[in-house]
Write a protein that holds these residues in place. Structure first.
Motif, PDB file in Angstrom:
ATOM      1  N   ASP A 341       0.674  -1.207  -0.096  1.00 30.40           N
ATOM      2  CA  ASP A 341      -0.029  -0.002   0.045  1.00 30.40           C
ATOM      3  C   ASP A 341       0.761   1.391   0.082  1.00 30.40           C
ATOM      4  O   ASP A 341       0.391   2.427  -0.432  1.00 30.40           O
ATOM      5  CB  ASP A 341      -0.949   0.028   1.217  1.00 30.40           C
ATOM      6  N   GLU A 342       2.101   1.084   0.546  1.00 34.16           N
ATOM      7  CA  GLU A 342       2.753   2.363   0.686  1.00 34.16           C
ATOM      8  C   GLU A 342       3.555   2.663  -0.847  1.00 34.16           C
ATOM      9  O   GLU A 342       3.533   3.965  -1.292  1.00 34.16           O
ATOM     10  CB  GLU A 342       4.315   2.117   1.571  1.00 34.16           C
ATOM     11  N   ARG A 345       0.497   4.328  -2.878  1.00 33.73           N
ATOM     12  CA  ARG A 345       0.165   5.523  -2.640  1.00 33.73           C
ATOM     13  C   ARG A 345       1.106   6.375  -3.413  1.00 33.73           C
ATOM     14  O   ARG A 345       0.711   7.540  -3.813  1.00 33.73           O
ATOM     15  CB  ARG A 345       0.619   5.618  -1.014  1.00 33.73           C
ATOM     16  N   CYS A 346       2.381   5.852  -3.512  1.00 29.88           N
ATOM     17  CA  CYS A 346       3.347   6.498  -4.344  1.00 29.88           C
ATOM     18  C   CYS A 346       2.863   6.794  -5.723  1.00 29.88           C
ATOM     19  O   CYS A 346       2.961   7.917  -6.603  1.00 29.88           O
ATOM     20  CB  CYS A 346       4.777   5.836  -4.380  1.00 29.88           C
ATOM     21  N   SER A 348      -0.246   6.415  -6.678  1.00 29.00           N
ATOM     22  CA  SER A 348      -1.553   7.237  -6.922  1.00 29.00           C
ATOM     23  C   SER A 348      -1.262   8.801  -7.010  1.00 29.00           C
ATOM     24  O   SER A 348      -2.332   9.495  -7.102  1.00 29.00           O
ATOM     25  CB  SER A 348      -2.075   6.964  -5.388  1.00 29.00           C
ATOM     26  N   THR A 349      -0.060   9.109  -6.674  1.00 31.58           N
ATOM     27  CA  THR A 349      -0.041  10.709  -6.835  1.00 31.58           C
ATOM     28  C   THR A 349       0.500  11.330  -8.418  1.00 31.58           C
ATOM     29  O   THR A 349       0.210  12.397  -8.623  1.00 31.58           O
ATOM     30  CB  THR A 349       1.426  11.012  -6.013  1.00 31.58           C
ATOM     31  N   GLU A 370      -7.768   2.565   0.026  1.00 34.10           N
ATOM     32  CA  GLU A 370      -8.067   3.808   0.032  1.00 34.10           C
ATOM     33  C   GLU A 370      -6.819   4.495  -1.247  1.00 34.10           C
ATOM     34  O   GLU A 370      -7.258   5.272  -1.880  1.00 34.10           O
ATOM     35  CB  GLU A 370      -7.234   4.688   1.263  1.00 34.10           C
ATOM     36  N   PRO A 371      -5.504   4.098  -1.136  1.00 26.26           N
ATOM     37  CA  PRO A 371      -4.588   4.361  -1.968  1.00 26.26           C
ATOM     38  C   PRO A 371      -5.101   4.199  -3.728  1.00 26.26           C
ATOM     39  O   PRO A 371      -5.080   4.946  -4.457  1.00 26.26           O
ATOM     40  CB  PRO A 371      -3.408   3.807  -1.848  1.00 26.26           C
TER      41      PRO A 371
END
Length: 484
Positions: A341-342, A345-346, A348-349, A370-371
């Motif tokens: 997930d980390e 998130r990267c 997802s930007t 969520e991401p």
């Protein structure tokens, strides 16, 4: 209706050998499609066939002890359908010396049990007899029974001398990796090359492979840090590169500098849990690249130059990518992520301007919901979305949290047409996510959901529950369920 007339006697029918009447060039082409051992067997059909097989343009050899090994080079499916009726009993018993030599080769092979013999003996004899002026393809896959005192490199040299175009060499013997002839790295005819396992890549400074378009390096060892660099620089028209790394292959910085490259597959799955920083890195400088596959669990750093033409990407890495790779991914049309997930998130930007197909593979300790929703908010043209748990270890233990977004991503309200969820587990968070996708996607045409195998007993109840979910596109979408 008049009675059918019957013959008073049965006349014998003479079967014609029409196949042997075909032009020799056509027969040679047909034999070239067979596994080499089957082509060689035809030498005993009749005198007409004795030397036809020696003119085929491709030879394929595979050791019997590799049958149980996953073979990335493909397999030769040998059909042992030998029929004694094919043998010509009327052949002369008086054979010349060459005939005796041919039969000796064949009988030598037949005398050993198929599961115990090594193909190297057959290969050696076959290359001695094979006399086609040009050899388009040579595939050699030798197992652990191959004697370590055999000069296997001479077979490669033999193929190079005859202008080989496609060379595949897999060596799994018990001896140390071998260095192949230097002429391999200056072969002008070579278009596709595969080197696998016990091979030491030692590329001379004079290397030049002007026709090589496809290169596969599978678990080989490199002479030094710069051997692979010299290899790639010697291939001015290289289009496809596939690399599988192994521990202690003598390279820390794997530098892919190939201006003409269109497709790169890089697999470095070695994990050393005792080392935080391996000191290794992958450097990609491929301005024409269109397809990128990276599977890297080594924690090596990944650095890239701009890849403006990138269209398809599969990313499965444990280290954070640099900004240039993230920028290059913004223009892809197809993306598959196997990430924590980390890492998600990267990704997802990034604002994906062309992304149409997205596949997410949740991994261990991944709270991906969520991401993923953040990522969907940056994909305005997404047509197809898949969540795939098939390769996830104990997916029921993954942490999941769901917070309904305050706004619906534009791709759901106006673009998404295909949604697939593989091995749906029925957890509350999964159900809420599924409800959100179905109720928010106005253009859905196809929805496919498969349940985890452990949930088969509940499939009737779960199927009804999922079918009752409100769908914004209920008039046009098709909802399908699959149970393993």
């Amino acid at each position: 209706m008049p009675e059918a007339k019957t013959c008073g006697r049965v006349e014998g029918t003479l079967c014609e050998d029409r196949f042997s009447e075909l032009p020799e060039d056509l027969i040679v082409r047909i034999l070239g499609l067979l596994p080499t051992k089957d082509a060689v067997v035809t030498t005993f059909l009749s005198k007409r066939w004795r030397y036809v097989w020696t003119k085929v343009f491709q030879l394929k050899f595979k050791d019997s002890d590799l049958d149980s090994v996953d073979d990335n080079l493909g397999s030769d499916d040998d059909d042992d359908d030998d029929d004694d009726d094919y043998y010509d009993d009327d052949d002369e018993e008086d054979e010349d010396e060459e005939e005796d030599e041919d039969e000796e080769v064949y009988n030598e092979l037949e005398s050993e049990d198929e599961s115990k013999k090594s193909v190297w003996m057959f290969l050696d004899k076959t290359l001695q007899l094979h006399n086609a002026p040009v050899l388009h393809k040579l595939s050699m896959k030798l197992g652990r029974r191959c004697p370590t005192d055999v000069d296997v490199g001479k077979w490669v040299a033999n193929a190079i001398e005859r202008g080989v175009r496609d060379l595949k060499f897999k060596l799994l013997w018990s001896a140390a990796p071998i260095t192949l002839t230097k002429t391999l790295y200056s072969c002008k005819s070579l278009e596709s090359l595969t080197l696998s396992h016990k091979i030491l890549v030692d590329v001379p400074f004079t290397a030049c492979l002007p026709s090589l378009e496809e290169l596969h390096l599978n678990c080989v060892v490199y002479k030094d840090e710069d051997s692979h660099v010299r290899f790639l620089s010697a291939c001015p028209v290289l289009k496809i590169l596939e690399v599988t790394r192994k521990k202690d292959d003598n390279v820390k910085r794997f530098n892919v500098n190939a201006p003409s490259l269109l497709s790169l597959t890089y697999d470095n799955n070695y994990i050393d849990n005792d080392v935080e920083d391996t000191g290794g890195c992958l450097i990609i400088n491929t301005p024409s690249l269109e397809k990128l596959i990276i599977v890297d669990s080594s924690r090596d750093y990944c650095s890239t130059e701009d890849i403006p033409c990138l269209k398809d990407a599969y990313i499965d890495i444990t280290s954070y990518p640099d900004d240039k790779l993230l920028k290059s991914l913004s223009s892809v049309s197809s993306l598959e992520l196997n990430l924590t997930d980390e890492m998600l998130r990267c990704f997802s930007t990034i604002h994906y301007t062309r992304l149409e197909t997205l596949k997410i593979i949740p991994v261990r300790k991944s709270d991906w919901l969520e991401p993923l929703m953040l990522l969907l908010g940056n994909t305005s043209k997404l047509k197809s979305l898949m969540v795939n748990y098939e390769t996830t270890f104990k997916p029921e233990r993954l942490p999941l949290s769901w917070n309904k977004p305050t706004s619906v991503p534009g791709c759901l309200s106006s673009e998404l047409e295909i949604f697939e969820y593989r091995e749906y587990g029925g957890r509350v968070e999964e159900e809420q996510f599924l409800k959100y996708i179905l109720s928010s996607s106005k253009c859905l045409k196809t929805v496919k959901i498969s349940l985890r195998p452990k949930l088969e007993e509940q499939h009737m109840m779960m199927e009804k529950k999922l079918k009752d979910i409100h769908r914004a596109s209920s008039t046009s979408s098709q909802l399908s369920f699959f149970f393993k």
